[in-house]
Design a protein around this motif. Structure first.
Motif, PDB file in Angstrom:
ATOM      1  N   ASN A 300       0.815  -1.209   0.000  1.00 41.30           N
ATOM      2  CA  ASN A 300       0.000   0.000   0.000  1.00 41.30           C
ATOM      3  C   ASN A 300       0.851   1.263   0.000  1.00 41.30           C
ATOM      4  OD1 ASN A 300      -2.543  -1.060  -0.172  1.00 41.30           O
ATOM      5  ND2 ASN A 300      -2.599  -1.537   2.016  1.00 41.30           N
ATOM      6  N   ILE A 301       1.948   1.222   0.735  1.00 41.59           N
ATOM      7  CA  ILE A 301       2.847   2.385   0.739  1.00 41.59           C
ATOM      8  C   ILE A 301       3.472   2.554  -0.635  1.00 41.59           C
ATOM      9  CG2 ILE A 301       4.973   3.341   1.717  1.00 41.59           C
ATOM     10  CD1 ILE A 301       4.382   1.741   4.260  1.00 41.59           C
ATOM     11  N   LEU A 302       3.840   1.442  -1.235  1.00 33.91           N
ATOM     12  CA  LEU A 302       4.670   1.501  -2.435  1.00 33.91           C
ATOM     13  C   LEU A 302       3.882   1.771  -3.709  1.00 33.91           C
ATOM     14  CD1 LEU A 302       6.984  -1.466  -1.486  1.00 33.91           C
ATOM     15  CD2 LEU A 302       7.654   0.932  -1.597  1.00 33.91           C
ATOM     16  N   LYS A 303       2.574   1.496  -3.667  1.00 37.31           N
ATOM     17  CA  LYS A 303       1.753   1.644  -4.866  1.00 37.31           C
ATOM     18  C   LYS A 303       1.924   3.016  -5.517  1.00 37.31           C
ATOM     19  CE  LYS A 303      -2.186  -1.333  -4.125  1.00 37.31           C
ATOM     20  NZ  LYS A 303      -3.357  -1.319  -3.228  1.00 37.31           N
ATOM     21  N   GLU A 304       1.762   4.059  -4.699  1.00 39.02           N
ATOM     22  CA  GLU A 304       1.886   5.424  -5.224  1.00 39.02           C
ATOM     23  C   GLU A 304       3.249   5.642  -5.847  1.00 39.02           C
ATOM     24  OE1 GLU A 304       1.515   8.564  -2.383  1.00 39.02           O
ATOM     25  OE2 GLU A 304       0.331   7.194  -1.108  1.00 39.02           O
ATOM     26  N   HIS A 305       4.271   5.197  -5.101  1.00 39.92           N
ATOM     27  CA  HIS A 305       5.628   5.395  -5.595  1.00 39.92           C
ATOM     28  C   HIS A 305       5.836   4.677  -6.920  1.00 39.92           C
ATOM     29  CE1 HIS A 305       7.396   7.428  -2.146  1.00 39.92           C
ATOM     30  NE2 HIS A 305       6.608   6.684  -1.411  1.00 39.92           N
ATOM     31  N   PHE A 306       5.143   3.570  -7.046  1.00 39.25           N
ATOM     32  CA  PHE A 306       5.286   2.842  -8.299  1.00 39.25           C
ATOM     33  C   PHE A 306       4.773   3.704  -9.452  1.00 39.25           C
ATOM     34  CE2 PHE A 306       3.794  -0.235 -11.485  1.00 39.25           C
ATOM     35  CZ  PHE A 306       4.981  -0.909 -11.696  1.00 39.25           C
ATOM     36  N   LEU A 382       6.211  -4.946  -6.318  1.00 41.20           N
ATOM     37  CA  LEU A 382       7.153  -5.188  -5.219  1.00 41.20           C
ATOM     38  C   LEU A 382       8.588  -5.313  -5.747  1.00 41.20           C
ATOM     39  CD1 LEU A 382       5.106  -7.640  -2.995  1.00 41.20           C
ATOM     40  CD2 LEU A 382       5.762  -5.313  -2.433  1.00 41.20           C
ATOM     41  N   GLU A 383       8.745  -6.010  -6.856  1.00 45.95           N
ATOM     42  CA  GLU A 383      10.099  -6.191  -7.377  1.00 45.95           C
ATOM     43  C   GLU A 383      10.747  -4.849  -7.699  1.00 45.95           C
ATOM     44  OE1 GLU A 383      10.800  -9.323 -10.072  1.00 45.95           O
ATOM     45  OE2 GLU A 383      12.625  -8.446 -10.875  1.00 45.95           O
ATOM     46  N   TYR A 384       9.917  -3.884  -8.172  1.00 40.69           N
ATOM     47  CA  TYR A 384      10.487  -2.609  -8.577  1.00 40.69           C
ATOM     48  C   TYR A 384      10.563  -1.584  -7.447  1.00 40.69           C
ATOM     49  CZ  TYR A 384      11.124  -3.709 -13.434  1.00 40.69           C
ATOM     50  OH  TYR A 384      11.604  -4.244 -14.589  1.00 40.69           O
ATOM     51  N   THR A 385       9.891  -1.853  -6.340  1.00 43.70           N
ATOM     52  CA  THR A 385       9.882  -0.821  -5.302  1.00 43.70           C
ATOM     53  C   THR A 385      10.312  -1.317  -3.929  1.00 43.70           C
ATOM     54  OG1 THR A 385       7.564  -1.330  -4.909  1.00 43.70           O
ATOM     55  CG2 THR A 385       8.036   0.525  -6.362  1.00 43.70           C
TER      56      THR A 385
END
Lengths: 498, 503
Positions: A300-306, A382-385
């Motif tokens: 959930n944290i990483l979604k935006e960053h992705f 996940l792999e990218y972030t």
């Protein structure tokens, strides 16, 4: 050598103390550093050091004899260091001025000592120095902050590292009758995140260089790891430190964390580690469903960053690089459909290619369930972030890690703490360099107020030292409360025996 | 001067503490009642047993532990181990559940309890023994825990009073989804969870098998075993440490000490399947230095590797020399011949250097020089596979160790090809064994391949029994068996049968 005799012995001094730089007598009794070198004494060591280090001086512009002559001509008054564009960050004079005037030894001491009174937590702590000639000096230890400061000024290490607290003084390790009497007892739990581990997915820079775009990787890593350490493991005293070039370190200082053995450190590292396999291994994330709550939260944290960092900024699948993305998709029908689409218009940006996956899948080119596709897409996010930790650093109690506030020899930047409340605003390229800080001291103008100002307060290092001071104070407060409770309990226990 | 000795006892009261009377007074201890099949061994035994019981019980338990160790050393899977151990446990240390309603329930548990504590005494002396004992006892406990009756196990765990907080219903409801996601259970599956400090379950944390909240781990019921086992090990380790400290003050006449020291000695080397009988092989004439080259065809891969390295470099580094010397000693090469062998092998070296730097070590290994203990023990024992496998791996230029373990897969294949193993299937399965760290299975596989014909023959003839073809766990056994098989029909086929390998 204008700065060698700066009569300013206490960058670590109490901030409320007023010290007049020009008139101050280094031996005056109200100075906490009673053992600071007297000018004469300092002069002799300096000459020796000059002899020692001249040869190592890589900068050809600074001829070996020139500074010496100057030092004889000039009076022993604090003079601004001549900082030219030619100065390198690890020039002996710059390093000396840095250790004398800027390095917050006092707070470093309190941080590692966990109290104001010198204890074995500090005295038995290993320090390792990297000397200007690249010699590596392990098992150094110091009874007080002053002794550490003194040796730094004398040896001018280009950096030093902090190791564990040992059961005996590291300097005495060879005099012990039994080797087993010398063993590491405690050290902060540490993490190391380095941009090199991201080289296969960052497109903006390679190798040692970084920019704001790729710093976003470190930002998201800090967010994910920090929240896991706090919420899952219940740690409170976590300090993130910029490593000086292209990464960040974390120091988890809770007593509970410091006293963990290797098995427990390994457990935490394993808990936080997700990416398996090397560059050649294909798909590196294969997590079980349902997602573990830690991974779910991270996602959930990483979604935006992705969306922002990966798709928009890094654009990892531009042009002909989309093959890797295809490899990560489990569905052969979808793969060939996408392949066809992208072959005809290879210039589509990654964001479009990412949304193509769903669109093409919806149009029917999907042989597996949409759930499988969703999971595969999550794995890709996940792999990218997901944070790529150098896990080996965390797993060992006796692993050394570079101290906060030392200067990175390559960039000249000071390894400053990162305020996690404002982690998004942290700008690695805006971190002051040592030469910049020394210039700031010289440019600082006294604002008539009576209050004596420390050298570091005159510079842009101030907010970082203030943050560090606050962090250390919080840690000390808790340690004090804990030991207070313990003492109380002991007293009660005794009382009951009678 | 008059001495006022206040510590002296009033003569009228003296009888009460007369040590002699105390000693023969009736023991106030009572027999413990064992409610559960499993035991954390918290309370030491207090009742009396005979000296004979003392010894036999201990030996029986020791037997079980050594078999367990052999299992782990042979890389048996947990299932294989438990299957293999069932009969051994039933024979030496049976322990039935309450539901069996057996008459001897209490006796069995008493024996289990007492034998544990006897061995604790015997094996607390050195760090090494303690670690090994604790490891094996933990294995035994785990084995028994696993096959314990479900309900009785539950009761036992409850009786331990471990500080586990059970997760209450409302908290369970609140965290439902997270708990289910973390513990990999199926939706709807009713389950209970414990709440403990995460430090107590590091393995579960490492594999992300538990939910973590503020330093507490929510452990599902079925992961209970790792918790209980960890607790068992922790307590045992602490207790062993205490025993070790108390040991020097052991108050006893000299009946127990010899038994205890004997026990710990036999535990010291249960796996060294080497016996002096391995050195005397009938039909094999006295070995000379010259014969080693020929005999090396019968060597296991580790020794062949050493031999080839020696021939190639005319030198071997220390650990390689030691491993090889002991092996040669084990096959019956005399000290004199061994020195000749090394002297000739190091052909680039001056006599002087050899005498000064190398000869002593060879003599030391044979027990010709050195301390009293070394000489009396006739030097060191030839290394077993376990010893070789657990030694530090060789560094640059070193050739000791087990090639199955130390060689990379490709190098191992080419080494095997050099010694004449070209069968693809064998090479492939060996590779698989090695990747599963079953070095020993790989070695035995190679043995079976190279002696395929002979093994079939002796099996068909019935001249060798199954125990004669048991898994090889010692390089010297490898050599002996290989040599005998390759020289069948020279009047020695029955020899292995006759003398039985010592265990």
């Amino acid at each position: 050598m204008p700065h060698s005799v700066t009569p300013e012995p206490t960058p670590g001094g109490d901030s409320s103390r007023t010290i007049s730089q020009a008139t101050m007598d280094p031996e005056s009794p109200d100075i906490p550093m009673a053992d600071a070198p007297s000018p004469a004494e300092a002069e002799t060591t300096k000459v020796n050091l000059e002899e020692l280090f001249n040869d190592e001086d890589s900068d050809a512009e600074f001829g070996s004899s020139a500074p010496l002559i100057k030092s004889e001509e000039e009076p022993s008054q604090p003079e601004p260091i001549k900082i030219t564009s030619k100065s390198t960050y690890s020039d002996p004079e710059i390093m000396r001025a840095f250790y004398q005037r800027l390095f917050p030894f006092r707070y470093l001491f309190q941080w590692l000592n966990h109290s104001a009174v010198p204890s074995n937590d500090f005295a038995h702590r290993e320090f390792a120095f990297t000397l200007p000639n690249d010699a590596y000096l392990r098992y150094q230890s110091f009874p007080t902050a002053d002794m550490l400061r003194r040796q730094c000024i004398q040896m001018l290490p280009s950096r030093f590292e902090i190791g564990p607290v040992y059961s005996t003084n590291p300097r005495d390790r060879k005099t012990l009758r039994k080797a087993s009497a010398f063993r590491p007892l405690a050290k902060e739990l540490v993490f190391d995140i380095d941009m090199t581990d991201y080289d296969d997915i960052r497109t903006c820079c390679t190798g040692a260089s970084i920019c704001h775009k790729c710093w976003a990787f470190i930002t998201m890593a800090i967010k994910v790891v920090d929240v896991a350490l706090r919420e899952d493991f219940g740690f409170k005293h976590i300090m993130w430190v910029y490593s000086g070039r292209r990464g960040a370190h974390a120091w988890v200082c809770d007593k509970r964390a410091r006293e963990m053995d290797d098995a427990k450190r390994r457990a935490i590292a394993g808990y936080l580690e997700l990416l398996k396999g090397g560059d050649q291994g294909g798909k590196r994330v294969n997590v079980r469903r349902p997602l573990h709550p830690h991974l779910d939260r991270s996602l959930n944290i990483l979604k935006e960053h992705f969306q922002s960092t990966i798709l928009a900024e890094q654009d990892p699948w531009a042009e002909d690089k989309s093959a890797h993305l295809l490899n990560l998709l489990p569905d052969p029908t979808l793969r060939s459909a996408l392949q066809k689409k992208w072959d005809s218009s290879p210039s589509r940006p990654s964001a479009s290619k990412w949304s193509d996956i769903d669109n093409v899948a919806k149009s029917g080119a999907l042989s597996k369930t949409s759930r499988d596709l969703l999971e595969a897409k999550q794995d890709i996010v996940l792999e990218y972030t997901y944070p790529r930790l150098d896990a080996e650093v965390s797993k060992k109690l006796n692993h050394l890690l570079k101290s906060p506030f030392v200067v990175h020899p390559g960039t000249g930047r000071v390894c400053v703490p990162i305020d996690t409340r404002k982690v998004e605003q942290f700008d690695p390229l805006g971190v002051p360099t040592v030469t910049q800080l020394l210039t700031e001291i010289d440019e600082w103008e006294d604002d008539e107020s009576e209050k004596k100002v420390q050298d570091w307060e005159k510079t842009s290092l101030k907010p970082y030292v203030d943050y560090f001071r606050g962090f250390v104070a919080g840690l000390l407060k808790e340690e004090k409360e804990k030991s207070g409770i313990k003492r109380e309990r002991e007293e009660n226990g005794e009382a009951m025996e009678f | 001067m008059i001495r006022h000795d206040y510590s002296r006892v009033d003569p009228k009261r003296r009888t009460h503490i007369d040590p002699k009377k105390r000693q023969f007074a009736k023991a106030e201890f009572q027999q413990q009642n064992y409610e559960h099949r499993l035991n954390f061994y918290i309370l030491p035994p207090t009742a009396e047993i005979t000296l004979e019981e003392f010894e036999t019980w201990a030996i029986n338990r020791l037997k079980v532990l050594s078999e367990l160790e052999a299992c782990s050393f042979r890389n048996r899977s947990p299932e294989e181990t438990s299957e293999y151990m069932t009969s051994i446990l039933n024979k030496y240390l049976p322990l039935r559940s309450n539901s069996s309603r057996s008459q001897s329930l209490q006796d069995e548990r008493k024996k289990d309890h007492y034998s544990h504590f006897i061995l604790r005494l015997a094996f607390s002396a050195t760090e090494d023994l303690r670690r090994r004992f604790s490891r094996l006892e933990t294995m035994l406990f785990r084995l028994r825990f696993k096959d314990d009756d479900l309900r009785e196990r539950q009761e036992f765990v409850r009786s331990l009073n471990l500080e586990w907080e059970e997760v209450k219903e409302d908290e369970k409801r609140e965290l439902r989804d997270e708990l289910v996601a973390a513990s990999r259970s199926k939706k709807g599956e009713e389950q209970d969870w414990f709440k403990v400090d995460w430090e107590r379950v590091p393995e579960l944390v490492e594999q992300r098998k538990v939910l973590l909240k503020r330093g507490k781990a929510y452990v599902p019921q079925r992961e209970q075993m790792s918790l209980v086992v960890a607790e068992f090990t922790k307590r045992l380790d602490e207790a062993l440490e205490l025993t070790a400290r108390a040991l020097p003050r052991l108050d006893e006449d000299d009946r127990l000490a010899p038994i205890l020291s004997h026990l710990s000695q036999s535990f010291n080397a249960p796996d060294a399947a080497y016996s002096s009988s391995d050195a005397s092989i009938d039909g094999l004439s006295i070995i000379t230095a010259n014969a080693i080259d020929t005999l090396s065809q019968n060597f296991p891969l580790c020794m062949q590797n050493l031999h080839m390295t020696l021939r190639a470099n005319s030198h071997l580094k220390h650990y390689g020399r030691l491993q090889y010397t002991l092996f040669l000693k084990g096959i019956g090469l005399s000290l004199e011949e061994c020195i000749v062998f090394w002297r000739r092998s190091f052909k680039l070296m001056t006599d002087d250097k050899f005498q000064k730097e190398y000869k002593y070590n060879v003599r030391h290994a044979y027990g010709d020089v050195g301390g009293d203990a070394n000489r009396r023990g006739r030097g060191y024992t030839p290394y077993s596979c376990q010893k070789i496998l657990t030694e530090p791996v060789p560094g640059p230029g070193q050739a000791h160790g087990c090639p199955y373990r130390t060689f990379t897969s490709d190098n191992l294949t080419s080494l095997l090809q050099r010694v004449g193993i070209n069968d693809r299937d064998v090479l492939k399965t060996v590779k698989e064994d090695v990747s599963k760290q079953r070095y020993h299975v790989a070695c035995n596989r190679v043995f079976e391949h190279t002696h395929k014909r002979e093994i079939k023959k002796v099996k068909d003839d019935g001249t060798w029994s199954a125990t004669d073809l048991d898994t090889i766990v010692h390089p010297n056994t490898y050599f002996k068996r290989s040599w005998l098989l390759k020289h069948l029909g020279e009047g020695n086929a029955g020899i292995v049968n006759g003398e039985k390998m010592e265990e």
